[in-house]
Scaffold this motif. Structure first.
Motif, PDB file in Angstrom:
ATOM      1  N   ILE A  67       0.936  -1.171  -0.008  1.00 59.52           N
ATOM      2  CA  ILE A  67       0.103  -0.050  -0.025  1.00 59.52           C
ATOM      3  C   ILE A  67       0.871   1.161   0.010  1.00 59.52           C
ATOM      4  O   ILE A  67       1.950   1.286   0.693  1.00 59.52           O
ATOM      5  CB  ILE A  67      -0.889   0.124   1.357  1.00 59.52           C
TER       6      ILE A  67
ATOM      7  N   ASN B 289      -3.331  10.994   0.079  1.00 60.61           N
ATOM      8  CA  ASN B 289      -4.111  10.587   1.138  1.00 60.61           C
ATOM      9  C   ASN B 289      -4.353  11.128   2.625  1.00 60.61           C
ATOM     10  O   ASN B 289      -4.810  10.731   3.379  1.00 60.61           O
ATOM     11  CB  ASN B 289      -3.486   9.201   1.688  1.00 60.61           C
TER      12      ASN B 289
ATOM     13  N   ILE C 221      -3.778   2.588   8.590  1.00 62.07           N
ATOM     14  CA  ILE C 221      -3.749   1.553   7.624  1.00 62.07           C
ATOM     15  C   ILE C 221      -3.952   0.315   8.520  1.00 62.07           C
ATOM     16  O   ILE C 221      -3.679  -0.132   9.604  1.00 62.07           O
ATOM     17  CB  ILE C 221      -2.243   1.155   7.021  1.00 62.07           C
TER      18      ILE C 221
ATOM     19  N   TRP D  13      -4.558  -4.053   7.983  1.00 62.19           N
ATOM     20  CA  TRP D  13      -4.476  -5.299   7.139  1.00 62.19           C
ATOM     21  C   TRP D  13      -5.259  -6.263   7.781  1.00 62.19           C
ATOM     22  O   TRP D  13      -5.487  -6.640   8.909  1.00 62.19           O
ATOM     23  CB  TRP D  13      -2.998  -5.773   7.237  1.00 62.19           C
TER      24      TRP D  13
ATOM     25  N   GLU E 135     -13.529  -8.838   5.311  1.00 61.20           N
ATOM     26  CA  GLU E 135     -12.550  -8.330   4.879  1.00 61.20           C
ATOM     27  C   GLU E 135     -11.186  -8.988   4.529  1.00 61.20           C
ATOM     28  O   GLU E 135     -10.067  -8.601   4.069  1.00 61.20           O
ATOM     29  CB  GLU E 135     -12.157  -7.004   5.381  1.00 61.20           C
TER      30      GLU E 135
ATOM     31  N   ASN F 215      -5.148  -7.558   2.194  1.00 62.01           N
ATOM     32  CA  ASN F 215      -6.047  -6.503   2.058  1.00 62.01           C
ATOM     33  C   ASN F 215      -5.795  -4.855   2.725  1.00 62.01           C
ATOM     34  O   ASN F 215      -6.442  -4.668   3.382  1.00 62.01           O
ATOM     35  CB  ASN F 215      -7.591  -6.745   2.595  1.00 62.01           C
TER      36      ASN F 215
ATOM     37  N   ARG G  56      -5.683  -1.238   3.499  1.00 67.26           N
ATOM     38  CA  ARG G  56      -6.638  -0.045   3.074  1.00 67.26           C
ATOM     39  C   ARG G  56      -6.225   0.784   4.317  1.00 67.26           C
ATOM     40  O   ARG G  56      -6.019   0.711   5.520  1.00 67.26           O
ATOM     41  CB  ARG G  56      -7.814  -0.692   3.084  1.00 67.26           C
TER      42      ARG G  56
ATOM     43  N   GLY H  41     -10.028   0.820   7.418  1.00 70.18           N
ATOM     44  CA  GLY H  41     -10.078  -0.433   7.991  1.00 70.18           C
ATOM     45  C   GLY H  41     -11.317  -0.831   8.470  1.00 70.18           C
ATOM     46  O   GLY H  41     -11.072  -1.486   9.518  1.00 70.18           O
TER      47      GLY H  41
END
Length: 210
Positions: A109, A115, A128, A130, A186, A192, A194, A197
Motif C-alpha cells: 500500500i 491520502n 492503515i 491489514w 475483509e 487487503n 487499506r 480499515g
C-alpha cells in the motif's frame, strides 16, 4: 514379555514419533492469538519514517507471533501526512507485512499527500489496516521455536521542511491480534491493506473482541 522396539511396524513408529512431536509443541507454545489478545510488538520506528529515498527496504518493526494459533492476522498502524505552509507536503512511502517464516508478503500500500485528511482537518492521524489470511504455520503444523511478522517499507519521496528531512509519519500499531478464518468479510490472502480499515463480521453482528 517386553515388546522389542524393532518389532514395531514402521507405520506405528512414525505415528508415535508424530504424537511425541505434537505433545512437545503443545507444551512449548503459549496460548496466544485469541480475538481479544494482542501480540507483542517491537518498534524501531520514528515519527517521520527513517531511511533514504529510493528502492531500499527498511523495517518499521517486528511482530513476535510465536504461539499464534489463528490463521488471520489483523494489524492497524497509525500514520499522518506532514504539513507545510500551504498544505500537505509531497511525501510518499510504500508498506507491506512479511511473514518471517515463509517470506510470504501482503500486497503493498502506497501513501502520498493525496491520502491526507480533508481540510480543515489536514494532517490528522489515520490508520492503515491489514486483514491477512497469512501463510505462517499454526497449531500442530508449527514446529518453530520463534516466529514473527516484519512490517517493512520503502521511502519513495522525502522533503526538507523547517530544516528537517520529512516523509510520512508512522507510529506503533493500535491493534495486533489473531482471529479465526471467516470472522470478517475483509479477510484476504493478500492482506487487503487499506486506509480506515472497517471490519464487517460475517455473522452480520457488531465487531467484538471476545
Amino acid at each position: 514379555m517386553a515388546i522389542q522396539a524393532n518389532a514395531l511396524p514402521p507405520s506405528l513408529i512414525a505415528e508415535l514419533n508424530e504424537m511425541k512431536r505434537r505433545l512437545t509443541a503443545l507444551e512449548r507454545k503459549p496460548k496466544l492469538g485469541s480475538v481479544n489478545e494482542r501480540l507483542p510488538y517491537g518498534s524501531i520506528q520514528s515519527p517521520s519514517l527513517e531511511g533514504t529515498e529510493g528502492n531500499i527496504e527498511h523495517a518499521l518493526g517486528t511482530i513476535n507471533s510465536t504461539g499464534l494459533n489463528q490463521p488471520v492476522l489483523l494489524c492497524a498502524i497509525p500514520f499522518h501526512i506532514p504539513q507545510g505552509d500551504s498544505g500537505p507536503l509531497d511525501v510518499s512511502v510504500t508498506l507491506w507485512i512479511r511473514d518471517m517464516v515463509t517470506n510470504g508478503k501482503t500486497a503493498e500500500i502506497t501513501l502520498t499527500k493525496a491520502n491526507d485528511t480533508a481540510a480543515p482537518n489536514r494532517g490528522f492521524t489515520q490508520t492503515i489496516t491489514w486483514s491477512w489470511r497469512h501463510p505462517q504455520p499454526i497449531g500442530f503444523d508449527d514446529s518453530n521455536e520463534w516466529k514473527g511478522f516484519a512490517v517493512e517499507y520503502r521511502v519513495n519521496k522525502r522533503v526538507t521542511y523547517g530544516g528537517e528531512s520529512l516523509t510520512v509519519g508512522m507510529g506503533n500499531p493500535l491493534l495486533i491480534t489473531g482471529v479465526p478464518d471467516g470472522t470478517y468479510l475483509e479477510e484476504k490472502t493478500n492482506g487487503n491493506p487499506r486506509i480506515g480499515g472497517t471490519l464487517t463480521p460475517t455473522d452480520g453482528g457488531p465487531v467484538t473482541w471476545g
